[in-house]
Enzyme design. Structure first.
Site: not given
Ligand code: UT7
Length: 316
Positions: A103, A243, A273
């Site tokens: 990225c 980004h 993204n």
């Molecule tokens: O481009 C360069 C680098 N990339 C980035 O910078 C991306 C960085 N990361 C992110 O943008 C975020 O971490 C995400 C958007 C990918 C995820 O958001 P988050 O707030 O960090 O969520 P999480 O991974 O901590 O997950 C929280 C909960 C989990 O459920 P439990 O374990 O709390 O029951 C996940 O399973 O959300 C769940 N979850 C979803 N739920 C509904 C993960 N993806 C989804 C989804 N829909 N699409």
């Protein structure tokens, strides 16, 4: 800039994996992303963006000395996507190469192009960021498939007076953290073979939460590094172009640095993204929306797999 016409909305994704428009919008800020038809070459998107950049700059492809394409989704392992762009443009005098920094690919490519011009290896070049991330996205993994989109953006970089154009670039990497975002298959360790897709190694794997924390810290640090190097403050910068990974990442970086929201360019909602393409797409839209004027300072900042991160301060 150029994006393929087909779109994938949050509601479309909710029919494919267990997610909702509300979760995606709140956690990421994304509403829709563009996706190329299967079998499209990344160079096709890069070529269209490049033609638009050259027309906008009033530069003939034959004047180009080089083409650099930042991408993690090349048309094929070799030749480079840049060679296909060079061929498509008929840029007969230009040497061409790809650059892999995930990225951060556009900022890395811009930095290399800037150094090529400063060291006399060319006077005018094309710097492109282009991706077809839909080719490496696992549409059964809800934690990643909601994030990514396809597209390309390009700029023409040319010799100019000291104090104009690219003022400085700042690049960093930390290979120790490679596992945070990576695509294990398709390289020499796990070459593409008929079994690859069934075990899904040819798709992006990401530890989202960990990546998020590093993104916030590193993007703020490297933005401040660019400001300090040039002896300017946040108040001197007309526009910040980060980004486009996640609205919450950008807000957290802005908060740390004390940047008012109106000075931060965002279009993540419409494209998701797009990795190396996100900054040049944003630059093109910022230009057409009149978000900066001649002489303004614009700060670009990116973060991605590698890990890699970087910033560039421009006097437009
Ligand atoms: O481009 C360069 C680098 N990339 C980035 O910078 C991306 C960085 N990361 C992110 O943008 C975020 O971490 C995400 C958007 C990918 C995820 O958001 P988050 O707030 O960090 O969520 P999480 O991974 O901590 O997950 C929280 C909960 C989990 O459920 P439990 O374990 O709390 O029951 C996940 O399973 O959300 C769940 N979850 C979803 N739920 C509904 C993960 N993806 C989804 C989804 N829909 N699409």
């Amino acid at each position: 800039m150029y994006v393929p016409p087909k779109t994938l909305t949050n509601d479309d994704l909710a029919k494919m994996v267990d997610t909702t428009d509300s979760w995606i919008s709140t956690r990421t800020g994304i509403k829709v992303r563009h996706v190329a038809e299967p079998g499209t070459g990344t160079s096709e998107l890069c070529l269209e963006a490049s033609r638009r950049a050259l027309a906008d700059a009033g530069v003939d492809p034959k004047e180009l000395d080089f083409v650099v394409v930042g991408t993690l989704t090349p048309d094929m392992p070799f030749p480079s996507t840049a060679c296909f762009v060079q061929m498509g443009l008929g840029a007969a005098q230009a040497y061409a190469m790809d650059l892999g920094a995930a990225c951060s690919g556009f900022i890395y490519s811009l930095s290399v192009a800037d150094a090529l011009i400063r060291s006399g290896r060319g006077k005018k070049g094309l710097v492109v960021g282009g991706e077809i991330l839909s080719s490496v996205v696992d549409y059964t993994d809800r934690s990643t498939c909601i994030l990514f989109g396809d597209g390309a953006g390009a700029v023409v970089l040319a010799e100019c007076e000291e104090g104009e154009g690219v003022l400085s670039c700042h690049l960093h990497s930390d290979g120790n953290l490679w596992e945070l975002i990576h695509c294990p298959g398709g390289g020499t360790i796990d070459p593409c073979n008929p079994g690859t897709s069934t075990v899904r190694t040819n798709f992006i794997k990401m530890l989202g939460n960990e990546t998020f924390k590093h993104a916030v810290t590193r993007m703020a640090e490297v933005s401040l590094e660019a400001l300090e190097r040039n002896g300017v403050g946040v108040e001197d910068v007309a526009l910040f172009i980060p980004h486009q990974a996640n609205q919450r990442i950008v807000s957290a970086v802005g908060k740390r640095m004390g940047v008012p929201e109106k000075k931060v360019f965002m279009n993540l909602e419409r494209y998701g993204n797009t990795s190396a393409a996100s900054i040049p797409i944003a630059l093109a839209e910022a230009k057409s929306q009149g978000r900066y004027s001649k002489g303004d300072l614009v700060l670009l900042v990116a973060f991605g797999g590698g890990l890699t991160w970087g910033s560039a301060l421009l006097r437009m």
